[in-house]
Design a protein around this motif. Structure first.
Motif, PDB file in Angstrom:
ATOM      1  N   LEU A 122       1.296 -10.960 108.326  1.00  0.00           N
ATOM      2  CA  LEU A 122       0.379 -12.042 107.992  1.00  0.00           C
ATOM      3  C   LEU A 122       1.104 -13.206 107.341  1.00  0.00           C
ATOM      4  CD1 LEU A 122      -2.562 -10.026 106.380  1.00  0.00           C
ATOM      5  CD2 LEU A 122      -2.390 -10.853 108.743  1.00  0.00           C
ATOM      6  N   THR A 123       0.532 -14.393 107.516  1.00  0.00           N
ATOM      7  CA  THR A 123       1.037 -15.551 106.777  1.00  0.00           C
ATOM      8  C   THR A 123       0.625 -15.391 105.311  1.00  0.00           C
ATOM      9  OG1 THR A 123      -0.981 -16.849 107.072  1.00  0.00           O
ATOM     10  CG2 THR A 123       0.724 -17.038 108.798  1.00  0.00           C
ATOM     11  N   THR A 124       1.241 -16.150 104.456  1.00  0.00           N
ATOM     12  CA  THR A 124       0.893 -16.106 103.038  1.00  0.00           C
ATOM     13  C   THR A 124      -0.567 -16.470 102.841  1.00  0.00           C
ATOM     14  OG1 THR A 124       3.143 -16.637 102.408  1.00  0.00           O
ATOM     15  CG2 THR A 124       1.454 -17.016 100.750  1.00  0.00           C
ATOM     16  N   ARG A 125      -1.057 -17.484 103.546  1.00  0.00           N
ATOM     17  CA  ARG A 125      -2.459 -17.882 103.428  1.00  0.00           C
ATOM     18  C   ARG A 125      -3.397 -16.773 103.879  1.00  0.00           C
ATOM     19  NH1 ARG A 125      -2.526 -24.074 105.568  1.00  0.00           N
ATOM     20  NH2 ARG A 125      -1.832 -25.005 103.631  1.00  0.00           N
ATOM     21  N   ALA A 126      -3.061 -16.116 104.971  1.00  0.00           N
ATOM     22  CA  ALA A 126      -3.905 -15.019 105.465  1.00  0.00           C
ATOM     23  C   ALA A 126      -3.922 -13.865 104.466  1.00  0.00           C
ATOM     24  CB  ALA A 126      -3.423 -14.555 106.833  1.00  0.00           C
ATOM     25  N   ARG A 127      -2.784 -13.581 103.859  1.00  0.00           N
ATOM     26  CA  ARG A 127      -2.720 -12.544 102.828  1.00  0.00           C
ATOM     27  C   ARG A 127      -3.609 -12.898 101.642  1.00  0.00           C
ATOM     28  NH1 ARG A 127       3.325 -12.140 101.936  1.00  0.00           N
ATOM     29  NH2 ARG A 127       3.557 -12.067 104.159  1.00  0.00           N
ATOM     30  N   ASP A 128      -3.499 -14.132 101.202  1.00  0.00           N
ATOM     31  CA  ASP A 128      -4.329 -14.591 100.086  1.00  0.00           C
ATOM     32  C   ASP A 128      -5.814 -14.465 100.433  1.00  0.00           C
ATOM     33  OD1 ASP A 128      -1.999 -15.195  98.734  1.00  0.00           O
ATOM     34  OD2 ASP A 128      -2.186 -17.363  99.013  1.00  0.00           O
ATOM     35  N   LEU A 129      -6.170 -14.851 101.641  1.00  0.00           N
ATOM     36  CA  LEU A 129      -7.561 -14.767 102.063  1.00  0.00           C
ATOM     37  C   LEU A 129      -8.039 -13.322 102.101  1.00  0.00           C
ATOM     38  CD1 LEU A 129     -10.097 -16.224 102.932  1.00  0.00           C
ATOM     39  CD2 LEU A 129      -9.243 -16.183 105.284  1.00  0.00           C
ATOM     40  N   TYR A 130      -7.200 -12.417 102.557  1.00  0.00           N
ATOM     41  CA  TYR A 130      -7.559 -10.989 102.559  1.00  0.00           C
ATOM     42  C   TYR A 130      -7.879 -10.516 101.138  1.00  0.00           C
ATOM     43  CZ  TYR A 130      -7.361  -5.964 103.253  1.00  0.00           C
ATOM     44  OH  TYR A 130      -7.675  -4.643 103.273  1.00  0.00           O
ATOM     45  N   ILE A 131      -7.045 -10.899 100.200  1.00  0.00           N
ATOM     46  CA  ILE A 131      -7.244 -10.498  98.809  1.00  0.00           C
ATOM     47  C   ILE A 131      -8.521 -11.128  98.256  1.00  0.00           C
ATOM     48  CG2 ILE A 131      -6.293 -10.690  96.469  1.00  0.00           C
ATOM     49  CD1 ILE A 131      -3.494 -10.428  97.868  1.00  0.00           C
ATOM     50  N   ILE A 132      -8.739 -12.397  98.568  1.00  0.00           N
ATOM     51  CA  ILE A 132      -9.959 -13.074  98.118  1.00  0.00           C
ATOM     52  C   ILE A 132     -11.189 -12.381  98.694  1.00  0.00           C
ATOM     53  CG2 ILE A 132     -11.320 -15.189  98.385  1.00  0.00           C
ATOM     54  CD1 ILE A 132      -8.603 -16.715  98.090  1.00  0.00           C
ATOM     55  N   LEU A 133     -11.173 -12.087  99.986  1.00  0.00           N
ATOM     56  CA  LEU A 133     -12.321 -11.410 100.603  1.00  0.00           C
ATOM     57  C   LEU A 133     -12.542 -10.034  99.993  1.00  0.00           C
ATOM     58  CD1 LEU A 133     -11.882 -12.396 104.338  1.00  0.00           C
ATOM     59  CD2 LEU A 133     -13.654 -13.195 102.755  1.00  0.00           C
ATOM     60  N   PRO A 139      -5.499  -0.703 100.123  1.00  0.00           N
ATOM     61  CA  PRO A 139      -4.890   0.500 100.689  1.00  0.00           C
ATOM     62  C   PRO A 139      -3.387   0.285 100.909  1.00  0.00           C
ATOM     63  CG  PRO A 139      -6.866  -0.118 101.906  1.00  0.00           C
ATOM     64  CD  PRO A 139      -6.548  -1.250 100.974  1.00  0.00           C
ATOM     65  N   VAL A 140      -2.613   1.306 100.651  1.00  0.00           N
ATOM     66  CA  VAL A 140      -1.162   1.215 100.811  1.00  0.00           C
ATOM     67  C   VAL A 140      -0.809   0.824 102.240  1.00  0.00           C
ATOM     68  CG1 VAL A 140       0.986   2.546 100.780  1.00  0.00           C
ATOM     69  CG2 VAL A 140      -0.669   2.809  98.933  1.00  0.00           C
ATOM     70  N   TRP A 141      -1.507   1.364 103.228  1.00  0.00           N
ATOM     71  CA  TRP A 141      -1.180   1.050 104.625  1.00  0.00           C
ATOM     72  C   TRP A 141      -1.393  -0.426 104.930  1.00  0.00           C
ATOM     73  CZ3 TRP A 141      -4.667  -0.992 107.993  1.00  0.00           C
ATOM     74  CH2 TRP A 141      -6.020  -0.866 107.681  1.00  0.00           C
ATOM     75  N   VAL A 142      -2.338  -1.077 104.262  1.00  0.00           N
ATOM     76  CA  VAL A 142      -2.541  -2.513 104.480  1.00  0.00           C
ATOM     77  C   VAL A 142      -1.341  -3.278 103.954  1.00  0.00           C
ATOM     78  CG1 VAL A 142      -3.925  -4.524 103.815  1.00  0.00           C
ATOM     79  CG2 VAL A 142      -5.062  -2.407 104.513  1.00  0.00           C
ATOM     80  N   VAL A 143      -0.918  -2.946 102.748  1.00  0.00           N
ATOM     81  CA  VAL A 143       0.228  -3.630 102.147  1.00  0.00           C
ATOM     82  C   VAL A 143       1.500  -3.350 102.942  1.00  0.00           C
ATOM     83  CG1 VAL A 143       1.646  -3.825 100.066  1.00  0.00           C
ATOM     84  CG2 VAL A 143      -0.843  -3.578  99.866  1.00  0.00           C
ATOM     85  N   ARG A 144       1.671  -2.110 103.384  1.00  0.00           N
ATOM     86  CA  ARG A 144       2.892  -1.705 104.093  1.00  0.00           C
ATOM     87  C   ARG A 144       2.916  -2.189 105.543  1.00  0.00           C
ATOM     88  NH1 ARG A 144       2.455   4.025 104.466  1.00  0.00           N
ATOM     89  NH2 ARG A 144       1.318   3.504 106.336  1.00  0.00           N
ATOM     90  N   ASP A 145       1.811  -2.018 106.271  1.00  0.00           N
ATOM     91  CA  ASP A 145       1.820  -2.253 107.711  1.00  0.00           C
ATOM     92  C   ASP A 145       1.232  -3.591 108.153  1.00  0.00           C
ATOM     93  OD1 ASP A 145       2.854   0.319 107.884  1.00  0.00           O
ATOM     94  OD2 ASP A 145       0.897   1.224 108.289  1.00  0.00           O
ATOM     95  N   VAL A 146       0.262  -4.099 107.407  1.00  0.00           N
ATOM     96  CA  VAL A 146      -0.431  -5.314 107.836  1.00  0.00           C
ATOM     97  C   VAL A 146       0.134  -6.566 107.160  1.00  0.00           C
ATOM     98  CG1 VAL A 146      -2.670  -6.467 107.983  1.00  0.00           C
ATOM     99  CG2 VAL A 146      -2.524  -3.983 108.331  1.00  0.00           C
TER     100      VAL A 146
END
Length: 72
Positions: free
Chosen positions: A28-39, A17-24
């Motif tokens: 987040l740390t890079t690792r947390a972002r990667d984990l979100y994408i993996i999940l 979702p655009v709001w996740v990329v824009r607001d969240v």
């Protein structure tokens, strides 16, 4: 990693979702972002739920369980 394939051998994709990329993501740390994408790659396309194990994530993406733990 060559990618994740579906049952017919086709590459799979995720939608963010655009709001996740824009607001969240900015918070987040890079690792947390990667984990979100993996999940997201494990999520059911209708419900958005997913329950992969840390071991399953690590094996599927060639990362260590410690890396996953550090991102949570």
């Amino acid at each position: 990693m060559d990618g994740i394939l579906d049952e017919q051998g086709r590459p799979t994709f995720i939608r963010l979702p655009v709001w996740v990329v824009r607001d969240v993501f900015p918070r987040l740390t890079t690792r947390a972002r990667d984990l979100y994408i993996i999940l997201s790659s494990f999520a059911d396309s209708r419900t958005g739920t997913c329950y992969p194990s840390r071991r399953g994530i690590a094996k599927r993406f060639g990362i260590s369980s410690k890396t996953i733990q550090a991102a949570t």
